[in-house]
Design a protein around this motif. Sequence first.
Motif, PDB file in Angstrom:
ATOM      1  N   LYS A 169      -0.848   0.977  -2.892  1.00 42.33           N
ATOM      2  CA  LYS A 169      -2.198   0.500  -3.221  1.00 42.33           C
ATOM      3  C   LYS A 169      -2.337  -1.011  -3.076  1.00 42.33           C
ATOM      4  O   LYS A 169      -3.423  -1.561  -3.268  1.00 42.33           O
ATOM      5  CB  LYS A 169      -2.551   0.871  -4.682  1.00 42.33           C
ATOM      6  CG  LYS A 169      -2.853   2.328  -4.911  1.00 42.33           C
ATOM      7  CD  LYS A 169      -3.549   2.542  -6.240  1.00 42.33           C
ATOM      8  CE  LYS A 169      -4.998   2.105  -6.165  1.00 42.33           C
ATOM      9  NZ  LYS A 169      -5.739   2.384  -7.419  1.00 42.33           N
ATOM     10  N   LYS A 170      -1.219  -1.681  -2.769  1.00 35.86           N
ATOM     11  CA  LYS A 170      -1.181  -3.141  -2.646  1.00 35.86           C
ATOM     12  C   LYS A 170      -1.511  -3.832  -3.970  1.00 35.86           C
ATOM     13  O   LYS A 170      -2.070  -4.945  -3.995  1.00 35.86           O
ATOM     14  CB  LYS A 170      -2.106  -3.619  -1.521  1.00 35.86           C
ATOM     15  CG  LYS A 170      -1.734  -3.071  -0.142  1.00 35.86           C
ATOM     16  CD  LYS A 170      -2.595  -3.653   0.935  1.00 35.86           C
ATOM     17  CE  LYS A 170      -2.245  -3.215   2.353  1.00 35.86           C
ATOM     18  NZ  LYS A 170      -1.240  -2.208   2.570  1.00 35.86           N
ATOM     19  N   GLU A 171      -1.195  -3.167  -5.068  1.00 31.40           N
ATOM     20  CA  GLU A 171      -1.316  -3.786  -6.398  1.00 31.40           C
ATOM     21  C   GLU A 171       0.067  -4.316  -6.763  1.00 31.40           C
ATOM     22  O   GLU A 171       0.836  -3.701  -7.507  1.00 31.40           O
ATOM     23  CB  GLU A 171      -1.848  -2.775  -7.410  1.00 31.40           C
ATOM     24  CG  GLU A 171      -3.274  -2.332  -7.092  1.00 31.40           C
ATOM     25  CD  GLU A 171      -3.884  -1.410  -8.134  1.00 31.40           C
ATOM     26  OE1 GLU A 171      -3.356  -1.352  -9.274  1.00 31.40           O
ATOM     27  OE2 GLU A 171      -4.888  -0.746  -7.814  1.00 31.40           O
ATOM     28  N   TRP A 172       0.368  -5.481  -6.196  1.00 28.29           N
ATOM     29  CA  TRP A 172       1.746  -5.971  -6.157  1.00 28.29           C
ATOM     30  C   TRP A 172       2.309  -6.317  -7.529  1.00 28.29           C
ATOM     31  O   TRP A 172       3.471  -5.998  -7.824  1.00 28.29           O
ATOM     32  CB  TRP A 172       1.820  -7.182  -5.229  1.00 28.29           C
ATOM     33  CG  TRP A 172       1.216  -6.944  -3.885  1.00 28.29           C
ATOM     34  CD1 TRP A 172       0.102  -7.528  -3.361  1.00 28.29           C
ATOM     35  CD2 TRP A 172       1.680  -6.025  -2.877  1.00 28.29           C
ATOM     36  NE1 TRP A 172      -0.170  -7.053  -2.104  1.00 28.29           N
ATOM     37  CE2 TRP A 172       0.792  -6.121  -1.771  1.00 28.29           C
ATOM     38  CE3 TRP A 172       2.758  -5.141  -2.799  1.00 28.29           C
ATOM     39  CZ2 TRP A 172       0.945  -5.373  -0.619  1.00 28.29           C
ATOM     40  CZ3 TRP A 172       2.918  -4.390  -1.638  1.00 28.29           C
ATOM     41  CH2 TRP A 172       2.016  -4.511  -0.572  1.00 28.29           C
ATOM     42  N   GLU A 173       1.527  -6.977  -8.373  1.00 30.50           N
ATOM     43  CA  GLU A 173       2.040  -7.401  -9.674  1.00 30.50           C
ATOM     44  C   GLU A 173       2.415  -6.192 -10.549  1.00 30.50           C
ATOM     45  O   GLU A 173       3.450  -6.189 -11.214  1.00 30.50           O
ATOM     46  CB  GLU A 173       1.007  -8.271 -10.400  1.00 30.50           C
ATOM     47  CG  GLU A 173       0.669  -9.566  -9.685  1.00 30.50           C
ATOM     48  CD  GLU A 173       1.823 -10.566  -9.681  1.00 30.50           C
ATOM     49  OE1 GLU A 173       2.811 -10.343 -10.389  1.00 30.50           O
ATOM     50  OE2 GLU A 173       1.714 -11.573  -8.940  1.00 30.50           O
ATOM     51  N   THR A 174       1.578  -5.171 -10.519  1.00 30.79           N
ATOM     52  CA  THR A 174       1.875  -3.959 -11.289  1.00 30.79           C
ATOM     53  C   THR A 174       3.088  -3.245 -10.707  1.00 30.79           C
ATOM     54  O   THR A 174       3.921  -2.709 -11.433  1.00 30.79           O
ATOM     55  CB  THR A 174       0.666  -3.010 -11.301  1.00 30.79           C
ATOM     56  OG1 THR A 174      -0.489  -3.732 -11.702  1.00 30.79           O
ATOM     57  CG2 THR A 174       0.896  -1.859 -12.274  1.00 30.79           C
ATOM     58  N   ALA A 175       3.192  -3.255  -9.373  1.00 32.81           N
ATOM     59  CA  ALA A 175       4.361  -2.659  -8.717  1.00 32.81           C
ATOM     60  C   ALA A 175       5.632  -3.362  -9.161  1.00 32.81           C
ATOM     61  O   ALA A 175       6.648  -2.712  -9.467  1.00 32.81           O
ATOM     62  CB  ALA A 175       4.211  -2.740  -7.199  1.00 32.81           C
TER      63      ALA A 175
END
Length: 316
Positions: A169-175
């Motif tokens: 999802k390109k939600e990098w910080e959560t990843a």
Amino acid sequence: LKLGEEYYSLDRDKALENYFKCLELYKKQGNQLQEAKVLKKIAHIRSLRGEWDAAFQMYMSSIKLFEQLNQLNEVGNIYNSIGFNFFEIGNWNDSEKYYQKALEIGHNIENLQLLADSENNIGILATAQGQLDKAIEYYRKGLKHYQAIDDNLRFAQTYQNLGMAYIEKKEWETAIECCRNSIEISNAIGELRLVAVSHLNGAEAFLAIGDLVNAKEFCSQAMNTFSVLNDHYGIAESNKIYGLISKKECDWTQSEQYFEKSAQFLREFNRVEPLAELYKEMGGMYKEREMPEKATDFLKKADDLFQQLTSNTSPI
């Protein structure tokens, strides 16, 4: 039965031979519980050998007996196994159908392990289908149930799966947060390969946000652990990430060297999909360097491999 267990990982033909002998004895004794358990073991071996139809029939025969004995937990576990078999052959509709059957039983008998396993499986299926919000929903449900029963291995694995969904999802910080959680739990229980995989996923996320310092650190941690484990595929994937980091730094020579190290293993062991992805990255690198012939060559190689995958693994 004991001989079947001993042969299980050594000679599956011998294992099946002994399980079938055992099955006949339990039938003569009228021992339905043991008969059901042996049918389940036979089905599992059939599925490992890719004998899907035979495995399905054995699983269904086992389910019939377990239902008569009110062993619903066993029924739910088998539904998950059947769902996984359908997932493996690309039949996602039936995969979802059987995972949902397992989930329903888990709710009905209030079995948190069965619930968590089913939720994680549905999350994996949804990720493969590109239904990322659904995947995240089910992964988070699974995390809650795994934590409740102290199943730390699957707790860590599900955090890793959740991190991958957020990467998609390109939600990098959560990843990155999910990767850190997986690393912490995996370290605590000594699951080194999962530690390495989560470090590698974290490196990818850090690279995406331009944090090359942490990307290098996480990739280095992954490479070191994969080397200790003698995990050549993990080493190849680490080299790929190192190549991407070098590409970001415009260090073309080093990037090319890392990519070629990765490609060498992937070619040798015929890892088609990751090799296709790597060739795509290499094509992009040569395009950035304004080397059109090499760029076209690698992009064509990537396209050929993706075509090969499509023809071999079209959903049924």
